[in-house]
Design a protein around this motif. Structure first.
Motif, PDB file in Angstrom:
ATOM      1  N   ILE A 260       0.846  -1.188   0.000  1.00  0.00           N
ATOM      2  CA  ILE A 260       0.000   0.000   0.000  1.00  0.00           C
ATOM      3  C   ILE A 260       0.883   1.240   0.000  1.00  0.00           C
ATOM      4  O   ILE A 260       1.892   1.301   0.706  1.00  0.00           O
ATOM      5  N   THR A 261       0.528   2.221  -0.850  1.00  0.00           N
ATOM      6  CA  THR A 261       1.266   3.479  -0.890  1.00  0.00           C
ATOM      7  C   THR A 261       0.307   4.628  -0.622  1.00  0.00           C
ATOM      8  O   THR A 261      -0.763   4.706  -1.220  1.00  0.00           O
ATOM      9  N   LEU A 262       0.701   5.511   0.296  1.00  0.00           N
ATOM     10  CA  LEU A 262      -0.124   6.652   0.680  1.00  0.00           C
ATOM     11  C   LEU A 262       0.688   7.941   0.688  1.00  0.00           C
ATOM     12  O   LEU A 262       0.210   8.969   1.165  1.00  0.00           O
ATOM     13  N   GLY A 263       1.890   7.896   0.188  1.00  0.00           N
ATOM     14  CA  GLY A 263       2.785   9.044   0.267  1.00  0.00           C
ATOM     15  C   GLY A 263       2.410  10.180  -0.661  1.00  0.00           C
ATOM     16  O   GLY A 263       1.677  10.010  -1.635  1.00  0.00           O
ATOM     17  N   GLN A 264       2.928  11.374  -0.318  1.00  0.00           N
ATOM     18  CA  GLN A 264       2.782  12.557  -1.149  1.00  0.00           C
ATOM     19  C   GLN A 264       1.310  12.892  -1.425  1.00  0.00           C
ATOM     20  O   GLN A 264       0.933  13.225  -2.551  1.00  0.00           O
ATOM     21  N   CYS A 265       0.505  12.780  -0.370  1.00  0.00           N
ATOM     22  CA  CYS A 265      -0.901  13.182  -0.433  1.00  0.00           C
ATOM     23  C   CYS A 265      -1.067  14.341   0.539  1.00  0.00           C
ATOM     24  O   CYS A 265      -1.456  14.141   1.702  1.00  0.00           O
ATOM     25  N   TRP A 294       3.970  -7.722   4.413  1.00  0.00           N
ATOM     26  CA  TRP A 294       3.294  -6.517   3.948  1.00  0.00           C
ATOM     27  C   TRP A 294       4.273  -5.355   3.830  1.00  0.00           C
ATOM     28  O   TRP A 294       5.261  -5.267   4.565  1.00  0.00           O
ATOM     29  N   VAL A 295       3.970  -4.432   2.917  1.00  0.00           N
ATOM     30  CA  VAL A 295       4.836  -3.280   2.671  1.00  0.00           C
ATOM     31  C   VAL A 295       3.979  -2.018   2.652  1.00  0.00           C
ATOM     32  O   VAL A 295       2.918  -1.997   2.022  1.00  0.00           O
ATOM     33  N   MET A 296       4.428  -0.959   3.346  1.00  0.00           N
ATOM     34  CA  MET A 296       3.724   0.324   3.324  1.00  0.00           C
ATOM     35  C   MET A 296       4.698   1.436   2.967  1.00  0.00           C
ATOM     36  O   MET A 296       5.763   1.571   3.573  1.00  0.00           O
ATOM     37  N   TYR A 297       4.290   2.255   1.975  1.00  0.00           N
ATOM     38  CA  TYR A 297       5.046   3.444   1.605  1.00  0.00           C
ATOM     39  C   TYR A 297       4.180   4.662   1.937  1.00  0.00           C
ATOM     40  O   TYR A 297       3.106   4.837   1.386  1.00  0.00           O
ATOM     41  N   PHE A 298       4.681   5.494   2.853  1.00  0.00           N
ATOM     42  CA  PHE A 298       3.930   6.665   3.303  1.00  0.00           C
ATOM     43  C   PHE A 298       4.880   7.866   3.386  1.00  0.00           C
ATOM     44  O   PHE A 298       4.965   8.551   4.407  1.00  0.00           O
ATOM     45  N   GLU A 299       5.586   8.113   2.277  1.00  0.00           N
ATOM     46  CA  GLU A 299       6.516   9.236   2.247  1.00  0.00           C
ATOM     47  C   GLU A 299       5.769  10.565   2.380  1.00  0.00           C
ATOM     48  O   GLU A 299       4.635  10.697   1.956  1.00  0.00           O
ATOM     49  N   GLU A 300       6.460  11.534   2.967  1.00  0.00           N
ATOM     50  CA  GLU A 300       5.904  12.875   3.141  1.00  0.00           C
ATOM     51  C   GLU A 300       4.559  12.829   3.860  1.00  0.00           C
ATOM     52  O   GLU A 300       3.604  13.514   3.501  1.00  0.00           O
ATOM     53  N   CYS A 301       4.509  11.989   4.876  1.00  0.00           N
ATOM     54  CA  CYS A 301       3.282  11.830   5.662  1.00  0.00           C
ATOM     55  C   CYS A 301       2.980  13.096   6.446  1.00  0.00           C
ATOM     56  O   CYS A 301       3.836  13.619   7.161  1.00  0.00           O
ATOM     57  N   VAL A 303      -0.150  13.303   8.268  1.00  0.00           N
ATOM     58  CA  VAL A 303      -1.280  13.017   9.154  1.00  0.00           C
ATOM     59  C   VAL A 303      -0.926  13.314  10.603  1.00  0.00           C
ATOM     60  O   VAL A 303       0.201  13.102  11.048  1.00  0.00           O
ATOM     61  N   SER A 304      -1.912  13.812  11.322  1.00  0.00           N
ATOM     62  CA  SER A 304      -1.700  14.176  12.721  1.00  0.00           C
ATOM     63  C   SER A 304      -1.941  13.004  13.665  1.00  0.00           C
ATOM     64  O   SER A 304      -1.471  13.012  14.798  1.00  0.00           O
ATOM     65  N   ASN A 305      -2.697  12.015  13.218  1.00  0.00           N
ATOM     66  CA  ASN A 305      -3.011  10.860  14.070  1.00  0.00           C
ATOM     67  C   ASN A 305      -2.428   9.588  13.469  1.00  0.00           C
ATOM     68  O   ASN A 305      -3.137   8.615  13.216  1.00  0.00           O
ATOM     69  N   PHE A 306      -1.122   9.610  13.265  1.00  0.00           N
ATOM     70  CA  PHE A 306      -0.454   8.505  12.584  1.00  0.00           C
ATOM     71  C   PHE A 306      -0.707   7.163  13.269  1.00  0.00           C
ATOM     72  O   PHE A 306      -0.786   6.123  12.607  1.00  0.00           O
ATOM     73  N   ASP A 307      -0.835   7.169  14.590  1.00  0.00           N
ATOM     74  CA  ASP A 307      -1.014   5.902  15.309  1.00  0.00           C
ATOM     75  C   ASP A 307      -2.292   5.176  14.915  1.00  0.00           C
ATOM     76  O   ASP A 307      -2.435   3.983  15.211  1.00  0.00           O
ATOM     77  N   SER A 308      -3.207   5.864  14.236  1.00  0.00           N
ATOM     78  CA  SER A 308      -4.424   5.194  13.757  1.00  0.00           C
ATOM     79  C   SER A 308      -4.118   4.130  12.707  1.00  0.00           C
ATOM     80  O   SER A 308      -4.956   3.274  12.430  1.00  0.00           O
ATOM     81  N   LEU A 309      -2.922   4.173  12.133  1.00  0.00           N
ATOM     82  CA  LEU A 309      -2.557   3.168  11.133  1.00  0.00           C
ATOM     83  C   LEU A 309      -2.576   1.759  11.708  1.00  0.00           C
ATOM     84  O   LEU A 309      -2.753   0.791  10.969  1.00  0.00           O
ATOM     85  N   GLU A 310      -2.407   1.635  13.020  1.00  0.00           N
ATOM     86  CA  GLU A 310      -2.412   0.291  13.593  1.00  0.00           C
ATOM     87  C   GLU A 310      -3.789  -0.356  13.509  1.00  0.00           C
ATOM     88  O   GLU A 310      -3.950  -1.552  13.795  1.00  0.00           O
ATOM     89  N   ASN A 311      -4.801   0.417  13.079  1.00  0.00           N
ATOM     90  CA  ASN A 311      -6.129  -0.161  12.868  1.00  0.00           C
ATOM     91  C   ASN A 311      -6.176  -1.064  11.646  1.00  0.00           C
ATOM     92  O   ASN A 311      -7.117  -1.849  11.502  1.00  0.00           O
ATOM     93  N   PHE A 312      -5.196  -0.923  10.730  1.00  0.00           N
ATOM     94  CA  PHE A 312      -5.132  -1.876   9.628  1.00  0.00           C
ATOM     95  C   PHE A 312      -4.973  -3.275  10.212  1.00  0.00           C
ATOM     96  O   PHE A 312      -4.097  -3.517  11.047  1.00  0.00           O
ATOM     97  N   CYS A 313      -5.810  -4.191   9.751  1.00  0.00           N
ATOM     98  CA  CYS A 313      -5.834  -5.521  10.360  1.00  0.00           C
ATOM     99  C   CYS A 313      -4.526  -6.284  10.173  1.00  0.00           C
ATOM    100  O   CYS A 313      -4.265  -7.249  10.870  1.00  0.00           O
ATOM    101  N   ILE A 321       8.460  -0.410   6.078  1.00  0.00           N
ATOM    102  CA  ILE A 321       7.731   0.854   6.195  1.00  0.00           C
ATOM    103  C   ILE A 321       8.643   1.973   5.715  1.00  0.00           C
ATOM    104  O   ILE A 321       9.776   2.102   6.177  1.00  0.00           O
ATOM    105  N   ASN A 322       8.120   2.775   4.791  1.00  0.00           N
ATOM    106  CA  ASN A 322       8.856   3.940   4.304  1.00  0.00           C
ATOM    107  C   ASN A 322       8.100   5.196   4.731  1.00  0.00           C
ATOM    108  O   ASN A 322       7.016   5.476   4.240  1.00  0.00           O
TER     109      ASN A 322
END
Length: 447
Positions: A260-265, A294-301, A303-313, A321-322
């Motif tokens: 999953i990639t979520l970077g540069q948003c 699993w692989v996550m790319y979240f460059e230039e993140c 978000v203020s509530n980053f810890d919510s990512l742990e909700n991913f199952c 993690i990038n």
């Protein structure tokens, strides 16, 4: 030549005009056909294969009418072709390739009703503006409109198309997908990279066998809650979606995502708060890990509530993690819960001041170059205290000059950890007072 059935010509240099081609032909394979049209009396009723890539043909004229046995039509790279004519008299057509026909403007509506068609490719047809408004292509496997930068609408899908497994609309000007996209129940790959599409219809949730969804660089603004129904998706790319502002809570339930990639948003500043409404079997799916993790790319993140990512199952199953160039000041606590994490990239996190959480013991490589504000790093402190590098095989602390690292002590620890290869590079620049430290080593293996 009146009874000639197969005519293949490649790398020929022909001047003048062509006045005659046998009507007995069943295969015409002429790469680089140098003429703008067919001979006026060319009526090959037995023709099954017409292969004319990179030809100079401009119009197909009357010659393609009543070709009931035609199965393959290839004009790839024919830069002068301006239209695909009425093909209703060719019901056996299985392959239609006009990829790279850069002057093609119009495709006849009959193309949308060729029941035996398997491949339909109009990629890179950058002048295409007129396309069938409706399609019912029940045998189609591949549908390509990549790079159709003037085509703004996608056709209505009249009935279920169970055979279509790949739809490529990358870099097209298509602005909306119809609700009938839900008829593509066999679709495995949907590519909307760099497209003008701003939203997905809720019926996209019907694509329950979809495996890959590429949205990176698109104009997408939000995802529908029905995205949670795409339980077969393993790859979801949203990188560079500059208008993406929200993610639905249901995204946490995508059980099989491995990439999953979520970077540069830049507009994505908050994440859904919790996943409590998801079924328990979804939230605990991490008990069934994929072999390759699993692989996550979240460059230039941002978000203020980053810890919510742990909700991913599958959060605990991440192996890479990038978070490079992200804006957080302290590394989020949820990273410590990634108990299978092998690679962590924090390169260029210039606001990062502290890493107080202990990184997972599984970690192998840490990239932290240019974390110029970093002052506290608990894992590194533990390494210096215990004299044990754990299993870390690569650590880049280039330009992390505020750490005040005891380089000589670090070198001794590396040497005492049964190292067989050591690359040690230490530079003090008296002008900038930057300290560059790169430690790389490979642990010994013993019989």
């Amino acid at each position: 030549m009146k009874n000639l059935k197969i005519f293949i010509i490649y790398n020929a240099c022909i001047s003048g005009d062509v006045h005659y081609l046998p009507n007995s032909l069943r295969v015409l394979d002429w790469c680089g056909y140098p003429f703008q049209s067919f001979p006026p009396n060319f009526r090959p009723k037995q023709l099954g294969v017409l292969n004319m890539p990179r030809s100079r043909i401009k119009q197909l004229g009357e010659g393609l009418k009543h070709l009931t046995k035609l199965t393959s039509l290839n004009f790839e790279g024919s830069q002068f072709l301006i239209e695909i004519p009425d093909l209703s008299s060719s019901p056996n057509l299985r392959y239609l390739n006009a990829n790279g026909c850069t002057s093609l403007v119009e495709v006849h509506p009959s193309v949308g009703y060729l029941d035996k068609l398997l491949v339909l490719d109009f990629s890179y047809c950058c002048e295409l503006t007129k396309f069938p408004n409706k399609v019912r292509l029940k045998s189609l496997n591949f549908f390509g409109l990549y790079g159709c930068i003037k085509l703004e609408s996608f056709p209505e899908i009249v009935d279920k198309m169970e055979s279509l497994n790949e739809l490529n609309l990358e870099r097209s000007a298509i602005k909306d997908l119809p609700a009938s996209i839900g008829h593509l129940i066999g679709l495995e790959s949907l590519n909307l990279r760099g497209s003008a599409i701003k939203e997905l219809p809720s019926f996209v949730g019907n694509l329950t066998v979809l495996n890959t969804l590429f949205l990176d660089g698109s104009a997408i603004e939000e995802l529908p809650s029905s995205i949670g129904n795409l339980t077969a998706v393993t790859t979801l790319t949203l990188e560079g979606c500059e208008n993406l502002a929200n993610l639905p809570q249901s995204i946490y339930g995508l059980q099989n995502i491995r990439h999953i990639t979520l970077g540069q948003c830049p507009k994505l500043v908050t994440l859904p708060l919790n996943a409590e409404s998801l079924p328990l079997e979804v939230r605990t799916n991490a008990n069934n890990p994929h072999d390759d993790g699993w692989v996550m790319y979240f460059e230039e993140c941002n978000v203020s509530n980053f810890d919510s990512l742990e909700n991913f199952c599958w959060w605990s199953m991440l192996i890479r993690i990038n978070l490079s160039k992200s804006n957080f000041v302290s590394l989020p606590v949820c990273i410590s819960k990634c108990v299978n994490l092998l690679y962590l990239d924090l390169t260029g996190c210039k606001r990062l001041v502290e890493i107080l959480v202990q990184l997972p013991v599984s970690i192998l490589e840490i990239y932290m170059a240019d974390c110029i504000s970093l002052e506290r790093f608990s894992t590194l402190s533990k390494i210096l205290e215990d004299g044990d590098m754990q299993d870390i095989s690569y650590m880049d602390l280039s330009n992390c000059h505020r750490l005040g690292l005891d380089v000589s002590k670090m070198a001794k620890i590396v040497l005492n950890n049964e190292v067989t290869y050591l690359s040690f590079f230490y530079i003090i620049n008296m002008h900038t007072l930057h300290i560059l430290l790169i430690l790389y080593y490979v642990r010994c293996t013993h019989d």
